[in-house]
Design an enzyme around this catalytic site. Sequence first.
Site, PDB file in Angstrom:
ATOM      1  N   LYS A  85       0.842  -1.199   0.000  1.00  0.00           N
ATOM      2  CA  LYS A  85       0.000   0.000   0.000  1.00  0.00           C
ATOM      3  C   LYS A  85       0.879   1.251   0.000  1.00  0.00           C
ATOM      4  O   LYS A  85       1.890   1.307   0.696  1.00  0.00           O
ATOM      5  CB  LYS A  85      -0.914  -0.024   1.230  1.00  0.00           C
ATOM      6  N   SER A 160      -9.732   1.700   2.847  1.00  0.00           N
ATOM      7  CA  SER A 160      -8.876   2.500   1.982  1.00  0.00           C
ATOM      8  C   SER A 160      -7.828   1.690   1.219  1.00  0.00           C
ATOM      9  O   SER A 160      -7.193   2.190   0.304  1.00  0.00           O
ATOM     10  CB  SER A 160      -8.156   3.569   2.808  1.00  0.00           C
ATOM     11  N   SER A 184      -9.954  -0.833   6.927  1.00  0.00           N
ATOM     12  CA  SER A 184      -9.392  -0.555   5.613  1.00  0.00           C
ATOM     13  C   SER A 184      -8.745  -1.735   4.897  1.00  0.00           C
ATOM     14  O   SER A 184      -8.408  -1.614   3.723  1.00  0.00           O
ATOM     15  CB  SER A 184      -8.374   0.586   5.707  1.00  0.00           C
TER      16      SER A 184
END
EC number: 6.3.5.7
Length: 488
Positions: A85, A160, A184
């Site tokens: 990420k 996210s 997330s």
Amino acid sequence: MEGGSRGLRRAYTVKQLLESYRAGDTDPVEHVSKVLDALRRWERDVNAFISLEAEEVLIDAAEEAARRWRRGEARRLEGVVVGVKDNISTSFLPTTAGSRMLDGYIPPFNATVVEKLLMEGAIIIGKTNLDEFAMGSTGEFSAFGPTRNPWDLSRVPGGSSSGSGACLAYGACDAALGSDTGGSVRLPAAYTATVGLKPTYGLVSRYGLIPYANSLEQISPMARSSEDVMLLLEIIAGGDEYDATSIDREPTTASGEEGLKPEDLSLCIPEELVEHSEEAVKKAFYNTVGKLEGLGARLEYIGLGGAEAYALPAYYTIALAEAASNLARYDGSLYPVRGSSGDYWRQAAEARGIGFGLEVKRRILMGVYVLSEGYKDEYYLAATKLRRVIRDAMLKTVGKCLVATPASPIMPPRIGERVDDPLKLYAMDVYTVLANLSGLPAIALPVEIRGGLPIGLQLIGPRLGERLLAGAASIIEDLTGLAGVVAG
């Protein structure tokens, strides 16, 4: 761009890939070549990555991995392709946090978790897309464009950690790292038919994670099976001198709770909370727990002592206050987006106006408000007291059972469907925030594909109970047969 739901196919889990390497049925160069083929086919439409490693670098790494396998020197992730990420620092690729504020920024160091992956032979393919500064539940708030769900390109993949879930769902990586502040990795897992594990707070070092809300977030593994996320957790877990909140303890083992059977499971279901779900989600959830009960698992329907009503407002009050504090560092003087004014406050305002997106600005403003004089006691301090009440209720409950809920109250929404209504957007986290507020581990995994769209289930366990969660998830995977599925 093609829309509509797709079929499913099978891809290697990490365990299967390593077994194939060991048996000589495939080799890392062949595997990386197939991953690159999937990338070329899907990435233009999905937008799972913000930056990618050069193909020649990836092939060189695969050739080195193949040599190690031939010499009998393979490490635990030798030749495994991992996405990271883009709010986790890497010194060899930009780290933008999905924001124009950090466009082109390359940190001078790797996050602790990245160092651990590289030491075990992982091949990092690139940095995955995310909601800006990890502030979002759909994957639509990235400054570099929204990520789309490989199962249906007209829908969101969850956020996210949107890119981490999406690249797993179409085969561009074997495992991924996300971060989880309020769900997330678990929302993307639910929406992409992958597995996301939020560890116990402190079990994984946050050194090198660009912060959103320090007291809530954890770097978290994602993969296509519960066994794979536990392998990743074993590698990245442990104390770190660079993170004072990390736990100095031995990492958890790579397998689930040894010998765990359905009759060993006790599941507590907060029935009032589950009733907030759409009918399709409720049906999939109760169908799954009903099958577990038929195999001998014990089910208990419970209340959470008010946590149902207060968790979401308490979570967002704390998270936004911490976000406002953390993002104050972006003042136009240190990072890529700089202000031109000689006056400090005008410089900061100019940089923030250019560098931050609308959702980030909204959350900063709300965070500043709840911390402001005259309102701090009424909002922020009240929320921290509520967190203690919620934590106590959750600790008491998971002492006797695993808390089972849907991972999300709704099916994956269409792109644009929720972004204009913050209340509906934030309500997507109604189940997942419980684990972050209480610091407990939680896992999300697929239990059904309905109308071509995945539906996920969440389990919350006791502190340091990751092995128990993985063991329970493995039993569910045996029931559903969905470990290792990817979009067709």
